[in-house]
Design a protein around this motif. Structure first.
Motif, short mmCIF file in Angstrom:
data_model
loop_
_atom_site.label_atom_id
_atom_site.label_comp_id
_atom_site.label_asym_id
_atom_site.label_seq_id
_atom_site.Cartn_x
_atom_site.Cartn_y
_atom_site.Cartn_z
N LEU A 4 0.86 -1.17 0.00
CA LEU A 4 0.00 0.00 0.00
C LEU A 4 0.91 1.22 0.00
CD1 LEU A 4 -2.57 -1.11 2.72
CD2 LEU A 4 -3.02 -0.92 0.28
N VAL A 5 0.68 2.16 -0.92
CA VAL A 5 1.55 3.32 -1.03
C VAL A 5 0.72 4.59 -1.02
CG1 VAL A 5 3.31 4.48 -2.39
CG2 VAL A 5 3.21 1.97 -2.38
N GLU A 6 0.91 5.38 0.04
CA GLU A 6 0.19 6.65 0.15
C GLU A 6 0.96 7.77 -0.52
OE1 GLU A 6 -0.24 4.52 4.26
OE2 GLU A 6 1.35 4.91 2.79
N SER A 7 0.22 8.78 -0.95
CA SER A 7 0.83 9.99 -1.51
C SER A 7 -0.15 11.13 -1.33
CB SER A 7 1.17 9.80 -2.99
OG SER A 7 -0.01 9.53 -3.74
N GLY A 8 0.34 12.35 -1.56
CA GLY A 8 -0.53 13.51 -1.52
C GLY A 8 -0.43 14.36 -0.28
N GLY A 9 0.36 13.92 0.68
CA GLY A 9 0.53 14.72 1.88
C GLY A 9 1.32 15.99 1.60
N GLY A 10 1.37 16.87 2.58
CA GLY A 10 2.10 18.12 2.42
C GLY A 10 1.77 19.09 3.53
N SER A 11 2.18 20.34 3.31
CA SER A 11 1.94 21.40 4.29
C SER A 11 0.96 22.40 3.72
CB SER A 11 3.25 22.09 4.64
OG SER A 11 4.15 21.19 5.26
#
Length: 125
Positions: A4-11
């Motif tokens: 499972l690979v998450e993406s899209g996070g940030g500040s």
């Protein structure tokens, strides 16, 4: 092997939006619960939202109701979390998780046997 690979996070600043994605190529072709969980520094990991991949039934933590939306695209084998009206208290590492086939959605994290590595979300005031 990462499954499972998450993406899209940030500040982002408070009031802003982010959309998290979770690539889950092995888990969207069977009816199961998929969920988003988060862990803030010094706190226990908590459930945010769940979705049943078969019929799309969803549930949300009270703290995010009306602001977050969980969805899935079975054709793309991807789980999403749209986060609007973000608050500083939403700052955390966000994880997606896959439950066992045919086991109903629950906030009990022991029922999720596959987890991603997490993606960091930071909301400034």
């Amino acid at each position: 092997q990462v499954q499972l690979v998450e993406s899209g996070g940030g500040s982002v600043e408070a009031g802003g939006s982010l959309k998290l994605s979770c690539a889950a190529p092995r888990y969207m072709d069977s009816d199961r619960c998929m969920g988003w969980f988060r862990q803030a520094p010094g706190k226990e990991r908590e459930g945010v939202a769940t979705i049943w991949t078969g019929g799309g039934s969803t549930s949300y933590a009270d703290s995010v109701k009306g602001r977050f939306t969980i969805s899935r695209d079975n054709t793309k084998n991807t789980l999403y979390l749209q986060m609007n009206s973000l608050k500083p208290e939403d700052t955390a590492m966000y994880y997606c998780a896959a439950g066992r086939v045919w086991v109903g959605c629950t906030w009990d994290q022991s029922e999720y046997n596959y987890w991603g590595q997490g993606t960091q979300v930071t909301v400034s005031s």
